[in-house]
Design a protein around this motif. Structure first.
Motif, PDB file in Angstrom:
ATOM      1  N   ALA A   2      39.788 -53.704 -33.249  1.00 47.35           N
ATOM      2  CA  ALA A   2      40.680 -54.701 -33.841  1.00 47.35           C
ATOM      3  C   ALA A   2      41.801 -54.013 -34.608  1.00 47.35           C
ATOM      4  O   ALA A   2      41.776 -52.808 -34.846  1.00 47.35           O
ATOM      5  N   ASP A   3      42.798 -54.833 -35.030  1.00 45.51           N
ATOM      6  CA  ASP A   3      43.919 -54.284 -35.800  1.00 45.51           C
ATOM      7  C   ASP A   3      43.439 -53.521 -37.024  1.00 45.51           C
ATOM      8  O   ASP A   3      44.011 -52.504 -37.413  1.00 45.51           O
ATOM      9  N   SER A   4      42.402 -54.026 -37.635  1.00 47.51           N
ATOM     10  CA  SER A   4      41.896 -53.405 -38.859  1.00 47.51           C
ATOM     11  C   SER A   4      41.305 -52.021 -38.617  1.00 47.51           C
ATOM     12  O   SER A   4      41.066 -51.272 -39.558  1.00 47.51           O
ATOM     13  N   ILE A  41      46.022 -43.209 -27.910  1.00 44.20           N
ATOM     14  CA  ILE A  41      47.076 -44.190 -27.621  1.00 44.20           C
ATOM     15  C   ILE A  41      46.489 -45.453 -27.002  1.00 44.20           C
ATOM     16  O   ILE A  41      46.885 -46.578 -27.347  1.00 44.20           O
ATOM     17  N   ARG A  42      45.539 -45.279 -26.110  1.00 39.09           N
ATOM     18  CA  ARG A  42      44.897 -46.450 -25.487  1.00 39.09           C
ATOM     19  C   ARG A  42      44.172 -47.286 -26.540  1.00 39.09           C
ATOM     20  O   ARG A  42      44.192 -48.520 -26.493  1.00 39.09           O
ATOM     21  N   GLN A  43      43.517 -46.614 -27.504  1.00 36.84           N
ATOM     22  CA  GLN A  43      42.844 -47.348 -28.579  1.00 36.84           C
ATOM     23  C   GLN A  43      43.839 -48.163 -29.396  1.00 36.84           C
ATOM     24  O   GLN A  43      43.575 -49.313 -29.768  1.00 36.84           O
ATOM     25  N   LEU A  44      45.006 -47.580 -29.664  1.00 41.11           N
ATOM     26  CA  LEU A  44      46.032 -48.284 -30.436  1.00 41.11           C
ATOM     27  C   LEU A  44      46.539 -49.500 -29.663  1.00 41.11           C
ATOM     28  O   LEU A  44      46.648 -50.607 -30.233  1.00 41.11           O
ATOM     29  N   GLU A  45      46.827 -49.323 -28.399  1.00 44.83           N
ATOM     30  CA  GLU A  45      47.333 -50.438 -27.593  1.00 44.83           C
ATOM     31  C   GLU A  45      46.271 -51.524 -27.447  1.00 44.83           C
ATOM     32  O   GLU A  45      46.592 -52.727 -27.462  1.00 44.83           O
ATOM     33  N   SER A  46      45.017 -51.101 -27.329  1.00 47.93           N
ATOM     34  CA  SER A  46      43.933 -52.079 -27.214  1.00 47.93           C
ATOM     35  C   SER A  46      43.798 -52.900 -28.493  1.00 47.93           C
ATOM     36  O   SER A  46      43.606 -54.120 -28.455  1.00 47.93           O
ATOM     37  N   ALA A  47      43.916 -52.205 -29.653  1.00 51.30           N
ATOM     38  CA  ALA A  47      43.794 -52.903 -30.928  1.00 51.30           C
ATOM     39  C   ALA A  47      44.927 -53.904 -31.111  1.00 51.30           C
ATOM     40  O   ALA A  47      44.733 -55.002 -31.648  1.00 51.30           O
ATOM     41  N   THR A  51      51.344 -53.299 -24.726  1.00 51.11           N
ATOM     42  CA  THR A  51      51.639 -52.009 -24.103  1.00 51.11           C
ATOM     43  C   THR A  51      52.826 -51.403 -24.840  1.00 51.11           C
ATOM     44  O   THR A  51      53.904 -51.997 -24.900  1.00 51.11           O
ATOM     45  N   LEU A  52      52.622 -50.236 -25.409  1.00 53.31           N
ATOM     46  CA  LEU A  52      53.670 -49.580 -26.181  1.00 53.31           C
ATOM     47  C   LEU A  52      54.424 -48.538 -25.373  1.00 53.31           C
ATOM     48  O   LEU A  52      55.606 -48.273 -25.634  1.00 53.31           O
TER      49      LEU A  52
END
Length: 285
Positions: A2-4, A41-47, A51-52
């Motif tokens: 999640a974002d958190s 990066i994939r973890q960030l985009e998933s959270a 798609t960045l």
């Protein structure tokens, strides 16, 4: 995720890839492997559920969302880095000494440490710097002479030559030199708290017959100037013109004085490690 769950490492990884437009160069900058960087990066985009970055076999490009996000993240990280810098400046090392710090080593050490660590060094004079370290009144001390204490860590830095010092009125003031073997023939003024030369420098019974004891540098130098006896000090004193009422005489055959850093183990370990590295690095300056 999640974002958190987003951490600073995710944001710094994204900014590095975005700036370099390359996972290879970003991985080198961050000192991580490419697979690990890709996972981050994939973890960030998933959270974020967006798609960045657009990836191809040859290029890495920011998406429209990625461009907007990059602007905000760089601003936030910049503010955070400035906050870290302000906080680091509030953290300081208290460097204790009993008198005259060795030069230019001391000045070079402070400059090196403050530049690398972003922290400050506060200089604290203490009649007994070793005791001040043990009582945690200071963090680290420059100590001359042998240190006999199992409670502290000792890092030897270098050895200082000795020089004799006497009153301008003393018979010694007219001599071209003084041999170490002849020192016991003179009354000796000793700083019993943090002095570097005293009866302990000779085998029992071989030292000076007359000892004038003082407990700090001011008492010691004024006693020498008053011709109560001679003193033996590191040669830094001669370079620094410590008193107009005394004369320095070259001392031949004297053992040098070890100079060490003394500090408690497991106290401010990371900062102390940086200070010791700066101190050792300054030896070559």
């Amino acid at each position: 995720m999640a974002d958190s769950d987003v951490e600073l490492r995710h944001l710094r990884a994204f900014v590095s890839v975005a700036r370099h437009r390359s996972f290879t160069h970003a991985a080198e900058e961050l000192a991580v492997t490419q697979p690990a960087l890709s996972r981050t990066i994939r973890q960030l985009e998933s959270a974020m559920r967006v798609t960045l970055l657009e990836r191809s076999s040859r290029h890495v490009e920011l998406t429209s969302v990625g461009k907007l996000f990059l602007d905000q993240v760089e601003r936030v990280l910049g503010e955070l880095d400035r906050a870290f810098a302000v906080a680091r400046k509030q953290v300081s090392i208290r460097l204790g000494f009993s008198w005259l710090l060795p030069d230019p080593w001391a000045q070079n050490t402070v400059t090196r440490f403050e530049r690398v660590a972003g922290s400050t060094v506060n200089l604290v004079r203490s009649d007994d710097p070793l005791a001040a370290v043990q009582q945690r009144k200071i963090d680290v001390a420059v100590v001359r002479g042998r240190v006999e204490s199992a409670s502290v860590r000792v890092v030897h830095l270098f050895d200082e030559p000795r020089v004799a010092v006497c009153s301008n009125c003393s018979a010694l003031a007219g001599q071209a030199r003084l041999d170490w073997a002849d020192v016991p023939n003179w009354p000796l003024v000793v700083n019993i708290v943090s002095g570097t030369t005293g009866p302990w420098c000779w085998a029992r019974g071989d030292g000076p017959k007359t000892i004038i004891e003082t407990t700090n540098f001011d008492e010691w130098i004024e006693s020498v100037a008053a011709d109560r006896g001679i003193g033996i000090v590191p040669d830094v004193a001669q370079r620094r013109a410590i008193h107009s009422g005394v004369t320095f005489v070259p001392l031949v055959g004297a053992p040098p004085i070890p100079v060490s850093l003394v500090f408690l183990p497991r106290v401010q370990e990371a900062l102390m490690r940086q200070f010791v590295e700066a101190a050792l690095g300054a030896l070559g300056d």
